[in-house]
Enzyme design. Structure first.
Site, PDB file in Angstrom:
ATOM      1  CG  ASP A 159      -2.421  -7.120  -6.061  1.00 36.80           C
ATOM      2  OD1 ASP A 159      -1.950  -6.404  -5.151  1.00 36.80           O
ATOM      3  OD2 ASP A 159      -2.370  -8.361  -6.048  1.00 36.80           O
TER       4      ASP A 159
ATOM      5  CD  GLU B 197       1.673   3.031   0.111  1.00 39.26           C
ATOM      6  OE1 GLU B 197       2.462   2.076   0.263  1.00 39.26           O
ATOM      7  OE2 GLU B 197       1.530   3.930   0.951  1.00 39.26           O
TER       8      GLU B 197
HETATM    9  N1  LIG Z   1      -2.993  -4.831  -2.925  1.00 37.17           N
HETATM   10  C1  LIG Z   1      -1.763  -4.618  -2.481  1.00 37.17           C
HETATM   11  N2  LIG Z   1      -1.598  -3.885  -1.367  1.00 37.17           N
HETATM   12  C2  LIG Z   1      -0.356  -3.665  -0.921  1.00 37.17           C
HETATM   13  C3  LIG Z   1       0.773  -4.167  -1.583  1.00 37.17           C
HETATM   14  N3  LIG Z   1       1.880  -3.776  -0.881  1.00 37.17           N
HETATM   15  C4  LIG Z   1       1.443  -3.030   0.150  1.00 37.17           C
HETATM   16  N4  LIG Z   1       0.088  -2.952   0.150  1.00 37.17           N
HETATM   17  C5  LIG Z   1      -0.794  -2.258   1.080  1.00 37.17           C
HETATM   18  O1  LIG Z   1      -0.605  -0.863   0.961  1.00 37.17           O
HETATM   19  C6  LIG Z   1      -1.126  -0.245   2.125  1.00 37.17           C
HETATM   20  C7  LIG Z   1      -0.266   0.929   2.508  1.00 37.17           C
HETATM   21  O2  LIG Z   1      -0.884   1.592   3.553  1.00 37.17           O
HETATM   22  P1  LIG Z   1      -0.296   2.885   4.253  1.00 37.17           P
HETATM   23  O3  LIG Z   1       1.181   2.734   4.395  1.00 37.17           O
HETATM   24  O4  LIG Z   1      -1.085   3.141   5.475  1.00 37.17           O
HETATM   25  O5  LIG Z   1      -0.495   4.012   3.204  1.00 37.17           O
HETATM   26  P2  LIG Z   1      -1.817   4.697   2.664  1.00 37.17           P
HETATM   27  O6  LIG Z   1      -3.065   3.978   3.053  1.00 37.17           O
HETATM   28  O7  LIG Z   1      -1.606   4.916   1.207  1.00 37.17           O
HETATM   29  O8  LIG Z   1      -1.779   6.074   3.429  1.00 37.17           O
HETATM   30  P3  LIG Z   1      -0.969   7.359   3.043  1.00 37.17           P
HETATM   31  O9  LIG Z   1       0.292   6.915   2.340  1.00 37.17           O
HETATM   32  O10 LIG Z   1      -0.679   8.023   4.336  1.00 37.17           O
HETATM   33  O11 LIG Z   1      -1.830   8.196   2.161  1.00 37.17           O
HETATM   34  C8  LIG Z   1      -1.167  -1.341   3.196  1.00 37.17           C
HETATM   35  O12 LIG Z   1      -2.515  -1.650   3.456  1.00 37.17           O
HETATM   36  C9  LIG Z   1      -0.487  -2.528   2.534  1.00 37.17           C
HETATM   37  O13 LIG Z   1      -1.057  -3.762   2.934  1.00 37.17           O
HETATM   38  C10 LIG Z   1       0.564  -4.970  -2.750  1.00 37.17           C
HETATM   39  O14 LIG Z   1       1.491  -5.475  -3.385  1.00 37.17           O
HETATM   40  N5  LIG Z   1      -0.708  -5.150  -3.163  1.00 37.17           N
END
Ligand SMILES: Nc1nc2c(ncn2[C@@H]2O[C@H](COP(=O)(O)OP(=O)(O)OP(=O)(O)O)[C@@H](O)[C@H]2O)c(=O)[nH]1
Length: 344
Positions: free
Chosen positions: A232, A258
């Site tokens: 976060d 993200e």
């Molecule tokens: N801490 C936090 N994590 C989040 C939030 N929303 C989504 N995520 C996490 O963001 C991560 C996104 O992972 P992926 O879609 O695999 O993307 P990535 O690891 O950035 O991989 P690439 O985009 O391919 O580089 C997941 O682990 C979600 O749980 C949030 O509000 N807070």
């Protein structure tokens, strides 16, 4: 795809329709009543006004100029009310209607115009009263004037307080539904609203408009390694670093997870790719401190522009998303646009 938020004040529209219905019903009743008393001028005015209310009821649903329409209606409405008060043949009880003025004006026109209108028309109504009744029966009428004046003042104060609180609450609610709670950036619904406004501006002025998709690389690893709290914090860091590099007219928003997007008015696809490149460099060179050690973050971005990639937001989002995906597949930490293919 979310529809743009409609900020048109639906409650005011409904309130105006209620006033129109009430005016029509009372217009019919009063004209019958005044006809039996032979007050033909009043009957004529009431019939014309009832017809106007009927016409307004037809147009109120689709007008884009609700406030102007309301004022156009209210001025003769209050004029008729004042003329009725001034008529020596009407009963003194008619002055009770003065009390409806602040309620109607505040609910229909809001704080500023509500206050101005109430002061003008309530004062005028009370002045007419003093002219017509005080001389006839001084002892009774002073007490009545004081009663009705104080009651109307109290109603004005209550209406003002109510409208002030309602407007504040509405403002806060609009902020809440258009803001991402974690980063404080605009959210997707705000992007939708601003996109359609900027698109209208761009089409009118023949100016460019670009959309950049921004996706943090390997964000999952930050969560997995340091925990959700740090994840976060990383999202807030990302938002803060990018916000500092953008112009105040640009809109940076969090789409979810993200994924972020920047809407860049007056910016061509080429300029947008350069800006995205600056954002990428800025993020890579501003690490976040985690457990007293620097944590470098990188982003992949895709650029789309109005016209070249479509006219609608979903078309631009889809083009920018595809280019971001191409940047990811090519090794991440890069910007892809129509003119700048993925490297790697
Ligand atoms: N801490 C936090 N994590 C989040 C939030 N929303 C989504 N995520 C996490 O963001 C991560 C996104 O992972 P992926 O879609 O695999 O993307 P990535 O690891 O950035 O991989 P690439 O985009 O391919 O580089 C997941 O682990 C979600 O749980 C949030 O509000 N807070």
């Amino acid at each position: 795809m979310l529809a743009p938020i409609d900020h048109t004040d639906q409650s005011r529209r409904r309130m105006f329709k209620t006033l129109l219905w009430v005016t029509m019903c009372f217009g019919v009743l009063f004209s019958i009543f005044n006809a039996t008393r032979g007050l033909w001028l009043l009957v004529g005015i009431e019939v014309v006004y009832t017809a106007l209310a009927l016409y307004m009821l037809v147009v109120v649903e689709r007008t884009r100029h609700l406030k102007t329409l309301t004022i156009v209606y209210l001025i003769p409405f209050l004029g008729v009310m004042m003329a009725t008060l001034a008529n020596p043949d009407t009963s003194v009880g008619i002055f009770a209607w003065i009390q409806t003025i602040p309620i109607i004006l505040y609910l229909l026109l809001g704080l500023r115009l509500g206050l101005i209108g109430s002061l003008i028309f309530v004062s005028l109504g009370l002045y007419i009263y003093t002219q017509h009744y005080t001389e006839k029966n001084p002892s009774d009428s002073i007490g009545f004037l004081l009663d009705i004046g104080m009651a109307t003042l109290a109603i004005t104060v209550f209406s003002h307080t109510y409208e002030h609180t309602r407007a504040q609450t509405e403002k806060r609610l609009i902020e809440l539904i258009s803001t991402d709670y974690l980063t404080g950036l605009a959210n997707r619904s705000k992007l939708t609203e601003i996109f359609y406004r900027e698109r209208a501006h761009a089409l009118r002025n023949q100016s460019p408009l670009a959309l950049v998709y921004l996706d943090i690389d390997h964000f999952k690893q930050i969560n997995d390694r340091f925990g959700h709290e740090t994840g976060d914090q990383a999202l807030r860091h990302f938002a803060s670093v990018l916000s500092q590099r953008l112009r105040s007219t640009d809109l940076l928003c969090r789409l979810g997870g993200e994924e972020f997007a920047a809407l860049l008015p007056d910016t061509s696809a080429t300029q947008a790719a350069t800006i995205a490149e600056t954002l990428r460099e800025q993020l890579a060179s501003t690490p976040m401190m985690v457990e007293d050690a620097p944590l470098q973050m990188t982003l992949s971005a895709g650029v789309a522009s109005l016209g070249q990639d479509g006219e609608r937001l979903d078309q631009l989002m889809s083009a920018a998303d595809k280019r971001t995906y191409a940047a990811k597949r090519a090794g991440r930490n890069q910007v892809v646009s129509a003119e700048r293919p993925a490297l790697g």
